[in-house]
Design a protein around this motif. Structure first.
Motif, PDB file in Angstrom:
ATOM      1  N   ARG A 274       0.858  -1.181   0.000  1.00 17.43           N
ATOM      2  CA  ARG A 274       0.000   0.000   0.000  1.00 17.43           C
ATOM      3  C   ARG A 274       0.904   1.243   0.000  1.00 17.43           C
ATOM      4  O   ARG A 274       1.832   1.335   0.801  1.00 17.43           O
ATOM      5  CB  ARG A 274      -0.901   0.032   1.240  1.00 17.43           C
ATOM      6  N   ASP A 275       0.627   2.187  -0.893  1.00 20.40           N
ATOM      7  CA  ASP A 275       1.463   3.401  -0.936  1.00 20.40           C
ATOM      8  C   ASP A 275       0.975   4.409   0.104  1.00 20.40           C
ATOM      9  O   ASP A 275       0.125   4.079   0.950  1.00 20.40           O
ATOM     10  CB  ASP A 275       1.488   3.985  -2.353  1.00 20.40           C
ATOM     11  N   ALA A 276       1.485   5.645   0.053  1.00 19.51           N
ATOM     12  CA  ALA A 276       1.159   6.652   1.064  1.00 19.51           C
ATOM     13  C   ALA A 276      -0.319   6.991   1.083  1.00 19.51           C
ATOM     14  O   ALA A 276      -0.853   7.438   2.109  1.00 19.51           O
ATOM     15  CB  ALA A 276       1.978   7.923   0.811  1.00 19.51           C
ATOM     16  N   SER A 277      -1.035   6.766  -0.026  1.00 17.31           N
ATOM     17  CA  SER A 277      -2.474   7.055  -0.069  1.00 17.31           C
ATOM     18  C   SER A 277      -3.296   5.925   0.524  1.00 17.31           C
ATOM     19  O   SER A 277      -4.524   6.054   0.666  1.00 17.31           O
ATOM     20  CB  SER A 277      -2.919   7.299  -1.516  1.00 17.31           C
ATOM     21  N   GLY A 278      -2.658   4.791   0.850  1.00 17.70           N
ATOM     22  CA  GLY A 278      -3.361   3.649   1.410  1.00 17.70           C
ATOM     23  C   GLY A 278      -3.893   2.685   0.371  1.00 17.70           C
ATOM     24  O   GLY A 278      -4.544   1.689   0.709  1.00 17.70           O
ATOM     25  N   ARG A 302       2.657   6.918  -4.642  1.00 16.15           N
ATOM     26  CA  ARG A 302       3.333   7.893  -3.780  1.00 16.15           C
ATOM     27  C   ARG A 302       4.167   7.138  -2.741  1.00 16.15           C
ATOM     28  O   ARG A 302       3.624   6.359  -1.949  1.00 16.15           O
ATOM     29  CB  ARG A 302       2.314   8.796  -3.100  1.00 16.15           C
ATOM     30  N   PHE A 303       5.476   7.400  -2.744  1.00 15.63           N
ATOM     31  CA  PHE A 303       6.400   6.711  -1.854  1.00 15.63           C
ATOM     32  C   PHE A 303       6.770   7.628  -0.676  1.00 15.63           C
ATOM     33  O   PHE A 303       7.012   8.823  -0.879  1.00 15.63           O
ATOM     34  CB  PHE A 303       7.685   6.326  -2.593  1.00 15.63           C
ATOM     35  N   VAL A 304       6.828   7.072   0.531  1.00 16.60           N
ATOM     36  CA  VAL A 304       7.289   7.810   1.711  1.00 16.60           C
ATOM     37  C   VAL A 304       8.371   6.987   2.402  1.00 16.60           C
ATOM     38  O   VAL A 304       8.544   5.783   2.135  1.00 16.60           O
ATOM     39  CB  VAL A 304       6.126   8.093   2.691  1.00 16.60           C
TER      40      VAL A 304
END
Length: 620
Positions: A274-278, A302-304
């Protein structure tokens, strides 16, 4: 109702008496003006007296008889009025008035008024159809650009001291002088003092994000997946293959990762998380090298920091390395409350309570004490508007605002965005400590100083004293002074600003900073305001610079819009037009020169039927 000739003559005589009486009332103020500006100051006082009142029926009665309506007579108002009285007397068969006993008592003639305006324009700007160009910092390392601008017709090079360093300013000035000498044509140098620009201060930083977006057509169909280069610390970049080609084309999103076992991965393998947006996202390995992976993703990902992708059906993982923080911002929506605070009163992000209103600090905290309930506060060139709804309690230092204008889904407010206070009379000095330091270089390098955020006569006196001290220490000649009119307060106070500046014989000019004026006064009012400034300056025989967004689209993208062409032609009534920096600035200079030469518009064409009363004259 049309006046009879006798009634018309009486009205004109009363009008002349008002002009002469007002001049006598202001005798002390006039006496303080330097001798080279005395006649101009007299004419300005006549203009103010005329436009403090309405004259119902006067222009209609004059026009119906084919007589001058006094429109376009601003540089020689009393002489034109006296000539008009003489014409009406002739129509009635009455003798004309006797000539003044001395030349000092005689009003400026038509020729003398326009000659003074031309002389002052040439003295300050070098010509009365000058083009001023804002130089980018990059020009310091690209002397060919300065050479092109001088050859294309740049008359004044503008250096903004709000940006860059003294070393860059000095290099730019040297390049301008060298290019002007090579081309055998003068090119003056103007330097802007930054002034007390009110801006938003830094916000708490936010966790960094790396975004990778695929390319889709207008129907949302996938054209090309997002391409990501995941690299381990210290690994070399790819030198061959698809990854190297994409890297050279600037089409790869770089993603730093932590050391992990990629030995089991091969082309076609998939990693999921799951990316930063879920949302679930899938990365596909397309190429692999020593310490790097070329990955494709069909969705916006989106990567964090710390995000872990795991191999489907295997044990390999990809962990995102710590990413640098991103500048903070606030998402503001209409009706939301916001606290404007001094920097030192801004609580750390960890201590901000979720239920408390959002807060942002400003760079000039002293202005918070001058705000009153209901005052408007505009952010980011007016994109976000608010009003004051609460003043600080005892011992408090914040002001609470309610957002009144933002985008339907909210507008983001970031650090270093301008703040305008159009309803608040500010008493902050226009000359800052930084300006005083910059003035040392400006007096050495510049032919004219553009004075930012000037609002009061005290601001004028302060700069004139500082300029005098610098010029005396350097043994330099008189540096021209340009008053930048960019606030509502400065616009209303313009006549007094001019009269205050005229106390010294320094070459004087005015810049209509239309961007800030539009924010301060409202877009709808800008047209009338710029006309008033042009006419006030014509009456004072002070050259005017038409600034902000002249041929902006052409400067940035190469082709002007039709409204821009008309705006540039109307700006030719001023003695100079200013272009901002852009990738097509040289072509814009050439085009603007042709527009000026072909427009055929001059100062004498200021013959609009504006209402007789003018705001800046009413406020005198």
């Amino acid at each position: 109702m049309t006046m009879g000739l006798e009634e018309l003559l009486d009205a004109l005589r009363r009008l002349r008496e008002q002009l002469e009486s007002f001049e006598q009332e202001q005798a002390e103020l006039l006496q303080a003006v330097a001798e080279p500006y005395r006649a101009s100051a007299r004419n300005l006082l006549h203009f103010i007296a005329f436009h403090r009142h309405n004259h119902p029926g006067l222009q209609t009665s004059l026009r119906e008889r084919g007589l001058s309506t006094l429109a376009g007579c601003d540089p020689h108002l009393l002489a034109s009025l006296s000539s008009l009285i003489g014409v009406v007397q002739s129509l009635l068969g009455q003798p004309g008035a006797p000539a003044p006993a001395t030349a000092a008592e005689a009003p400026l003639s038509f020729a003398a008024g326009h000659a003074l305006l031309r002389r002052n324009g040439e003295q300050l700007l070098g010509s009365c159809n000058a083009i001023m160009v804002t130089l980018p910092a990059e020009a310091a390392d690209a002397p060919a650009l300065v050479e092109e601008l001088v050859a294309a017709g740049m008359d004044i090079a503008r250096i903004n001291c709000a940006h860059d360093t003294p070393a860059i300013w000095t290099t730019l000035a040297s390049q301008v002088r060298a290019a002007a000498a090579r081309h055998g044509r003068p090119c003056r140098i103007a330097m802007d003092l930054a002034g007390p620009k009110l801006r938003t201060a830094n916000l708490p930083a936010q966790p960094g994000v790396v975004a990778a977006r695929p390319l889709r057509d207008r129907y949302g169909r996938l054209q090309q997946p997002a391409r990501i280069l995941a690299t381990l610390p210290g690994s070399p970049e790819p030198t061959s293959g698809a990854a190297a080609a994409d890297l050279r084309a600037g089409e790869l999103v770089r993603l730093p990762t932590l050391g992990t076992d990629w030995g089991e991965l091969s082309c076609g393998d998939r990693l999921r998380s799951r990316d930063a947006s879920g949302r679930w996202r899938e990365l596909v390995v397309r190429e692999q090298g020593s310490g790097w992976l070329l990955l494709h993703c069909r969705q916006h990902c989106r990567f964090v920091s710390g995000l872990v992708f795991r191999q489907e059906g295997g044990t390999a993982t990809l962990t995102v390395a710590p990413l640098p923080d991103s500048p903070g911002d606030l998402l503001l929506q209409r009706g939301q409350h916001l606290r404007l605070t001094p920097t030192q009163a801004m609580p750390p992000a960890a201590e901000q309570k979720p239920e408390a209103p959002a807060a942002i600090a400003c760079t000039l905290p002293e202005v918070l004490e001058e705000l009153a309930l209901g005052d408007r506060v505009l952010f980011d060139d007016g994109k976000i508007a608010a009003r004051v709804v609460a003043l600080p309690p005892a011992g408090g230092s914040w002001v609470e605002l309610e957002i009144t204008q933002a985008k339907p889904r909210g507008s983001r407010l970031r650090a270093d965005k301008g703040i305008n206070l159009p309803d608040t009379p500010l008493h902050t000095p226009a000359l800052t400590a930084k300006d005083l330091d910059d003035l040392t270089i400006a007096c050495q390098q510049a032919d004219l100083i553009n004075y930012s955020f000037v609002r009061s006569e005290a601001d004028i006196a302060c700069l004139q004293a500082a300029l005098g001290a610098q010029e005396a220490a350097a043994g330099a000649g008189s540096t021209g002074l340009v008053l930048k009119i960019e606030t509502h307060q400065a616009f209303l106070n313009l006549p007094r600003l001019l009269l205050a500046a005229m106390r010294q014989s320094t070459p004087l000019g005015v810049m209509i900073a239309r961007g800030d004026l539009a924010i301060e006064c409202g877009w709808e009012a800008l047209s009338g305001i710029q006309e008033e400034i042009l006419r006030i300056c014509a009456a004072a025989h002070v050259p005017c610079i038409w600034a902000t967004q002249v041929l902006e689209t052409m400067t940035q993208h190469g082709t002007p819009t039709r409204p821009e062409i008309t705006d540039a032609a109307m700006g030719a009534r001023a003695e100079a037009l200013m272009l901002n920096k852009g990738t097509n600035i040289t072509a814009a200079v050439r085009s603007l020169r042709r527009i000026i030469e072909r427009s055929g518009i001059t100062r004498s064409d200021n013959s609009t039927d504006q209402p007789d009363q003018m705001l800046c004259c009413l406020s005198f």
